[in-house]
Design an enzyme around this catalytic site. Structure first.
Site, short mmCIF file in Angstrom:
data_model
loop_
_atom_site.label_atom_id
_atom_site.label_comp_id
_atom_site.label_asym_id
_atom_site.label_seq_id
_atom_site.Cartn_x
_atom_site.Cartn_y
_atom_site.Cartn_z
N SER A 1 -2.93 -7.79 2.67
CA SER A 1 -3.20 -7.72 4.12
C SER A 1 -3.59 -9.10 4.63
O SER A 1 -3.24 -9.49 5.74
CB SER A 1 -4.34 -6.73 4.38
OG SER A 1 -3.99 -5.45 3.92
N ARG B 1 -1.97 -5.63 -8.45
CA ARG B 1 -0.82 -6.50 -8.21
C ARG B 1 -0.63 -7.50 -9.33
O ARG B 1 0.46 -7.77 -9.78
CB ARG B 1 -1.00 -7.27 -6.91
CG ARG B 1 -0.77 -6.43 -5.69
CD ARG B 1 -1.39 -7.07 -4.50
NE ARG B 1 -2.84 -6.99 -4.57
CZ ARG B 1 -3.64 -7.26 -3.57
NH1 ARG B 1 -3.14 -7.65 -2.42
NH2 ARG B 1 -4.94 -7.14 -3.70
N LYS C 1 -16.33 -7.41 5.61
CA LYS C 1 -15.10 -8.19 5.47
C LYS C 1 -14.60 -8.70 6.83
O LYS C 1 -13.54 -9.31 6.89
CB LYS C 1 -14.02 -7.31 4.84
CG LYS C 1 -14.07 -7.26 3.33
CD LYS C 1 -12.74 -6.74 2.78
CE LYS C 1 -12.56 -7.01 1.32
NZ LYS C 1 -11.26 -6.52 0.84
N HIS D 1 0.85 -1.20 0.00
CA HIS D 1 0.00 0.00 0.00
C HIS D 1 0.89 1.26 0.00
O HIS D 1 0.62 2.21 -0.73
CB HIS D 1 -0.87 0.05 1.26
CG HIS D 1 -1.94 -1.01 1.35
ND1 HIS D 1 -2.11 -1.79 2.45
CD2 HIS D 1 -2.90 -1.39 0.47
CE1 HIS D 1 -3.13 -2.62 2.26
NE2 HIS D 1 -3.63 -2.40 1.06
P1 ADP Z 1 -9.99 -3.38 -0.46
O1 ADP Z 1 -10.69 -4.15 0.61
O2 ADP Z 1 -10.66 -2.11 -0.84
O3 ADP Z 1 -9.55 -4.19 -1.65
P2 ADP Z 1 -7.24 -3.31 0.44
O4 ADP Z 1 -6.72 -2.62 1.64
O5 ADP Z 1 -7.11 -4.80 0.40
O6 ADP Z 1 -8.71 -2.83 0.31
O7 ADP Z 1 -6.56 -2.70 -0.85
C1 ADP Z 1 -6.73 -1.36 -1.25
C2 ADP Z 1 -6.17 -1.20 -2.65
O8 ADP Z 1 -4.77 -1.44 -2.62
C3 ADP Z 1 -6.73 -2.18 -3.68
O9 ADP Z 1 -6.80 -1.53 -4.92
C4 ADP Z 1 -5.69 -3.29 -3.74
O10 ADP Z 1 -5.68 -3.93 -5.00
C5 ADP Z 1 -4.43 -2.48 -3.52
N1 ADP Z 1 -3.34 -3.24 -2.93
C6 ADP Z 1 -3.36 -4.05 -1.85
N2 ADP Z 1 -2.15 -4.60 -1.61
C7 ADP Z 1 -1.34 -4.13 -2.59
C8 ADP Z 1 0.04 -4.35 -2.94
N3 ADP Z 1 0.79 -5.19 -2.27
N4 ADP Z 1 0.51 -3.69 -3.99
C9 ADP Z 1 -0.28 -2.86 -4.71
N5 ADP Z 1 -1.56 -2.62 -4.47
C10 ADP Z 1 -2.09 -3.25 -3.43
#
Ligand code: ADP
Length: 162
Positions: free
Chosen positions: A128, A90, A41, A17
Site C-alpha cells: 500500500s 511477500r 500509522k 491483498h
Molecule cells: P498491516 O498494517 O497490518 O501490515 P497491510 O494492509 O499493510 O496491513 O497488510 C495486511 C497483510 O497483508 C499483511 O500480512 C501484509 O504482509 C499482507 N500484504 C500486504 N501486501 C501484500 C501483497 N502484495 N501480497 C501479499 N500479502 C500482502
C-alpha cells in the site's frame, strides 16, 4: 463452519491483498477482511473509507465479508467465532515482524492459528505504501489496484493537495 480473519490496515487495498483473499476464500467457508483502525500509522484513508474500498473490492467473492475492528485482534477473532488469522508474506523482509505477531497472538490465545499465504510472484513487490507513493508522484497504478481504489486515490490526493 471454518472462518478466517484477514486483518490489516488496507490503506488502500491492493491486488496483492486481493490475491491473498482469493486464496483464503478457497480454504475457508467464510473469510472476514477486518480493517484495523491503526491511527499510529497515520493512514491516508479513514477507517470508514478503507472499509468501503475493501467492501467494494471483495463483492465478487461470495464467502468474503468486510468489517472493521478497533479492539485486540484475538478478541475480535473470538467475537466472530473464527479459527484462524490469515496474513500475507511477500518476502523474507515480512517474516520477522509477522513471526513476532503470530507468536504474540498465540500467547494471547492458543486456540487461534495464524496461516501465512504467499501471493502470485507478480504481487510480491506490491505494498500500500508503494502504491501511495507512485500515485502521489503521478504514476499509473491501474494494474496494481482495483479501479475504485485508483479513483479514490486520485480524489484523495487532489483533496490533500488543495
Ligand atoms: P498491516 O498494517 O497490518 O501490515 P497491510 O494492509 O499493510 O496491513 O497488510 C495486511 C497483510 O497483508 C499483511 O500480512 C501484509 O504482509 C499482507 N500484504 C500486504 N501486501 C501484500 C501483497 N502484495 N501480497 C501479499 N500479502 C500482502
Amino acid at each position: 463452519m471454518r472462518t478466517a480473519i484477514y486483518p490489516g490496515s488496507f490503506d488502500p487495498v491492493t491486488n496483492g491483498h486481493l490475491d491473498v483473499i482469493e486464496r483464503a476464500a478457497k480454504l475457508f467457508d467464510r473469510v472476514i477482511v477486518a480493517v484495523a483502525m491503526n491511527e499510529g500509522k497515520h493512514p491516508l484513508f479513514s477507517q470508514a473509507e478503507r472499509l468501503d474500498l475493501v467492501r467494494r473490492s471483495v463483492k465478487k467473492f461470495p464467502n468474503v465479508e468486510a468489517d472493521k475492528f478497533d479492539c485486540l485482534l484475538v478478541d475480535y477473532v473470538e467475537q466472530q467465532s473464527a479459527q484462524a488469522i490469515v496474513r500475507g508474506l511477500r518476502a523474507v523482509s515480512d517474516f520477522e515482524f509477522e513471526f513476532q505477531l503470530a507468536l504474540m497472538n498465540r500467547k494471547l490465545n492458543e486456540r487461534i492459528e495464524t496461516i501465512f499465504m504467499m501471493p502470485k510472484e507478480t504481487y510480491t513487490f506490491l505494498s500500500s505504501r508503494i502504491i501511495k507513493e507512485i500515485a502521489r508522484l503521478g504514476g499509473d497504478v491501474s494494474s496494481f489496484v482495483p479501479p475504485q481504489v485508483r479513483t479514490a486515490l486520485t480524489k484523495k490526493l487532489k483533496a490533500t493537495r488543495s
